[in-house]
Scaffold this active site. Structure first.
Site, PDB file in Angstrom:
ATOM      1  N   HIS A 194      22.864 -17.032 -12.535  1.00 56.42           N
ATOM      2  CA  HIS A 194      23.835 -15.932 -12.448  1.00 56.42           C
ATOM      3  C   HIS A 194      25.195 -16.350 -11.903  1.00 56.42           C
ATOM      4  O   HIS A 194      26.113 -15.533 -11.827  1.00 56.42           O
ATOM      5  CB  HIS A 194      23.260 -14.756 -11.653  1.00 56.42           C
ATOM      6  CG  HIS A 194      23.178 -14.938 -10.174  1.00 56.42           C
ATOM      7  ND1 HIS A 194      24.092 -14.378  -9.311  1.00 56.42           N
ATOM      8  CD2 HIS A 194      22.294 -15.594  -9.402  1.00 56.42           C
ATOM      9  CE1 HIS A 194      23.754 -14.678  -8.060  1.00 56.42           C
ATOM     10  NE2 HIS A 194      22.661 -15.419  -8.089  1.00 56.42           N
TER      11      HIS A 194
ATOM     12  N   GLN B  42      27.380 -23.582  -6.992  1.00 60.12           N
ATOM     13  CA  GLN B  42      28.762 -23.241  -7.344  1.00 60.12           C
ATOM     14  C   GLN B  42      29.421 -24.288  -8.247  1.00 60.12           C
ATOM     15  O   GLN B  42      30.473 -24.022  -8.826  1.00 60.12           O
ATOM     16  CB  GLN B  42      29.610 -23.075  -6.073  1.00 60.12           C
ATOM     17  CG  GLN B  42      29.199 -21.902  -5.195  1.00 60.12           C
ATOM     18  CD  GLN B  42      29.506 -20.539  -5.802  1.00 60.12           C
ATOM     19  OE1 GLN B  42      30.312 -20.413  -6.734  1.00 60.12           O
ATOM     20  NE2 GLN B  42      28.862 -19.515  -5.287  1.00 60.12           N
TER      21      GLN B  42
ATOM     22  N   CYS C 226      27.070 -10.872   1.982  1.00 56.20           N
ATOM     23  CA  CYS C 226      26.117 -10.904   3.085  1.00 56.20           C
ATOM     24  C   CYS C 226      24.913 -10.039   2.785  1.00 56.20           C
ATOM     25  O   CYS C 226      25.029  -8.876   2.443  1.00 56.20           O
ATOM     26  CB  CYS C 226      26.809 -10.433   4.352  1.00 56.20           C
ATOM     27  SG  CYS C 226      25.868 -10.868   5.788  1.00 56.20           S
TER      28      CYS C 226
ATOM     29  N   ASN D 172      30.541 -22.095  -1.425  1.00 53.08           N
ATOM     30  CA  ASN D 172      30.603 -20.756  -2.007  1.00 53.08           C
ATOM     31  C   ASN D 172      31.666 -19.869  -1.367  1.00 53.08           C
ATOM     32  O   ASN D 172      32.010 -18.837  -1.915  1.00 53.08           O
ATOM     33  CB  ASN D 172      29.237 -20.076  -1.907  1.00 53.08           C
ATOM     34  CG  ASN D 172      28.650 -20.156  -0.521  1.00 53.08           C
ATOM     35  OD1 ASN D 172      28.413 -21.250   0.001  1.00 53.08           O
ATOM     36  ND2 ASN D 172      28.436 -19.025   0.100  1.00 53.08           N
TER      37      ASN D 172
ATOM     38  N   THR E 184       3.808 -18.021 -14.682  1.00 56.17           N
ATOM     39  CA  THR E 184       4.259 -17.893 -16.067  1.00 56.17           C
ATOM     40  C   THR E 184       5.779 -17.938 -16.117  1.00 56.17           C
ATOM     41  O   THR E 184       6.449 -17.287 -15.320  1.00 56.17           O
ATOM     42  CB  THR E 184       3.733 -16.573 -16.667  1.00 56.17           C
ATOM     43  OG1 THR E 184       2.309 -16.613 -16.603  1.00 56.17           O
ATOM     44  CG2 THR E 184       4.185 -16.385 -18.096  1.00 56.17           C
TER      45      THR E 184
ATOM     46  N   SER F  37      21.741 -22.263 -10.392  1.00 54.40           N
ATOM     47  CA  SER F  37      21.366 -20.866 -10.592  1.00 54.40           C
ATOM     48  C   SER F  37      21.983 -20.317 -11.868  1.00 54.40           C
ATOM     49  O   SER F  37      23.103 -20.680 -12.227  1.00 54.40           O
ATOM     50  CB  SER F  37      21.877 -20.073  -9.386  1.00 54.40           C
ATOM     51  OG  SER F  37      21.607 -18.707  -9.557  1.00 54.40           O
TER      52      SER F  37
HETATM   53  C1  LIG Z   1      24.544 -18.136  -4.936  1.00 56.80           C
HETATM   54  C2  LIG Z   1      24.203 -19.347  -4.158  1.00 56.80           C
HETATM   55  C3  LIG Z   1      22.885 -19.618  -3.774  1.00 56.80           C
HETATM   56  C4  LIG Z   1      21.746 -18.676  -4.082  1.00 56.80           C
HETATM   57  O1  LIG Z   1      21.459 -18.638  -5.443  1.00 56.80           O
HETATM   58  P1  LIG Z   1      20.442 -17.555  -6.031  1.00 56.80           P
HETATM   59  O2  LIG Z   1      20.222 -18.011  -7.423  1.00 56.80           O
HETATM   60  O3  LIG Z   1      21.147 -16.256  -5.927  1.00 56.80           O
HETATM   61  O4  LIG Z   1      19.208 -17.619  -5.201  1.00 56.80           O
HETATM   62  C5  LIG Z   1      22.642 -20.763  -3.072  1.00 56.80           C
HETATM   63  N1  LIG Z   1      23.619 -21.614  -2.753  1.00 56.80           N
HETATM   64  C6  LIG Z   1      24.898 -21.404  -3.097  1.00 56.80           C
HETATM   65  C7  LIG Z   1      25.936 -22.401  -2.741  1.00 56.80           C
HETATM   66  C8  LIG Z   1      25.225 -20.259  -3.798  1.00 56.80           C
HETATM   67  O5  LIG Z   1      26.503 -20.039  -4.143  1.00 56.80           O
END
Ligand SMILES: *Cc1c(COP(=O)(O)O)cnc(C)c1O
Length: 387
Positions: free
Chosen positions: A203, A181, A328, A153, A242, A201
């Site tokens: 987002h 990522q 951070c 990341n 849920t 993830s």
């Molecule tokens: C963003 C990220 C996470 C955390 O993901 P969330 O969905 O925000 O909990 C974990 N690992 C890596 C490598 C990330 O870039």
């Protein structure tokens, strides 16, 4: 005032308008609980969740039954690491990981260490990649789990997950991969890649926050985890609660779009990123590139500007949204431990800046951001006595 240029797509990505469109009905009339099996409201939501599961599975060559929805990659990492450790405790108590992992991997491992497990945390080579010989040598008869990320990341470096997985298979070690990522950015094919557990993830792929998932392998061998959330037994008992229906619909839509557009988007991002790199190199002597350029996410560039503090640089660049390292959580000003792990000096680590390009980044924005960075770095350097 002109719009702030967003180049922090590793921290989060904007929601794709097509994803929002797909989600909206599930905030409105389609509010049913997918666990309700006796009426149309429940069936409708249940169908939407299963479509989302197929879309996610389709993106990574998995069986829909191998997908467990969670609140995001942090929860997925916790479920994978703690769940596997708890399940396999009778077989051994040793775990292998790397110092460049996300905190959502390292902290669950540290938690397990306090409970009596032991861990070997490997450093990367100077280019950010894992040393496969060192990795092989770190595995012991009592090793139960290796957790190595797909793509970093901060420095965007892509690990040789196929080789890591093959070594794990050979040694009977479970392989967890944090792919937050890489998912939706790089081709992932779990039908052929020897990965047992894979976190992702919403987002980070232009989907919503607060939703993600964990791939838990079922074929040819079923991986078992101790659940970390007990309750109604949702998600095959792995994650009670849920389901977040709008979130899962959004994650599914985002995965489908990522799959369709990945090839073209990768080429476009790589061209923009390489142009940015060339421009910075030409204008600013003493540029240090952090991490391998060859094995790297197309939208990532991480550089250190010799003699320039990253925080100072970013404060002087309010019109460009960049980051010095990981977003951070504590807000503490600390130099990047990932960049330090590559062998950079403290000063070089403090001088590191991460550029994260994304789907909505334009060539004009890169042009403008490069000009602003060059201008500000040159100004800071002119003011700082060389010493
Ligand atoms: C963003 C990220 C996470 C955390 O993901 P969330 O969905 O925000 O909990 C974990 N690992 C890596 C490598 C990330 O870039």
């Amino acid at each position: 005032m002109s719009k702030t240029i967003y180049l922090d797509n590793h921290a989060t990505t904007p929601l794709d308008p097509r994803v929002l469109e797909a989600m909206l009905p599930y905030f409105g009339p389609r509010f049913g609980n997918p666990a309700s099996r006796t009426h149309r409201y429940g069936w409708e939501s249940g169908k939407a969740v299963e479509l989302g599961r197929q879309q996610v599975a389709g993106l990574i060559g998995a069986d829909p039954q191998e997908i467990v929805f969670t609140s995001g990659a942090t929860e997925s990492n916790n479920l994978a690491i703690k769940g596997a450790a708890e399940e396999l405790r009778s077989r051994g108590s040793h775990i292998v990981s790397m110092s460049t992992e996300h905190k959502a991997v390292l902290d669950p491992i540290h938690h397990l260490e306090r409970e009596g497990f032991s861990a070997t945390i490997l450093g990367p080579r100077a280019d950010g990649l894992i040393d496969l010989d060192e990795f092989r040598a770190s595995l012991r008869p009592e090793t139960i789990l290796a957790s190595i990320m797909f793509a970093n990341n901060e420095i965007g470096v892509v690990q040789p997950v196929r080789e890591i997985g093959a070594i794990c298979r050979e040694r009977g070690v479970l392989f967890h991969c944090d792919a937050a990522q890489a998912f939706g950015k790089l081709p992932v094919d779990l039908a052929s890649e020897p990965i047992d557990l894979l976190s992702f993830s919403g987002h980070k792929i232009y989907g919503p926050k607060g939703v993600g998932g964990l791939f838990v392998r079922r074929h040819p061998v079923r991986v078992r985890l101790a659940s970390q959330m007990d309750g109604g037994g949702h998600e095959n008992g792995y994650r009670s609660g849920t389901l977040n229906v709008p979130g899962i619909v959004g994650l599914g839509a985002a995965a489908a779009i990522a799959g369709e557009e990945m090839a073209g988007e990768s080429l476009r991002l790589k061209a923009l990123r390489d142009a940015l790199k060339l421009r910075l190199e030409a204008a600013l002597p003493g540029l240090r590139i952090n991490g391998s350029m060859e094995h790297r996410l197309p939208g990532n560039l991480n550089v250190s500007f010799a003699g320039v503090d990253g925080e100072t640089l970013l404060m002087s660049l309010p019109d460009v949204a960049l980051s010095t390292s990981a977003a951070c959580s504590s807000g503490a000003m600390e130099s990047s431990s990932v960049v330090r792990a590559l062998g950079a000096t403290e000063a070089e680590a403090q001088a590191s800046v991460r550029f994260g390009l994304g789907r909505f980044t334009t060539a004009e924005e890169i042009d403008c951001a490069a000009a602003r960075v060059i201008e500000v770095v040159s100004r800071i350097r002119a003011l700082t006595p060389v010493g």
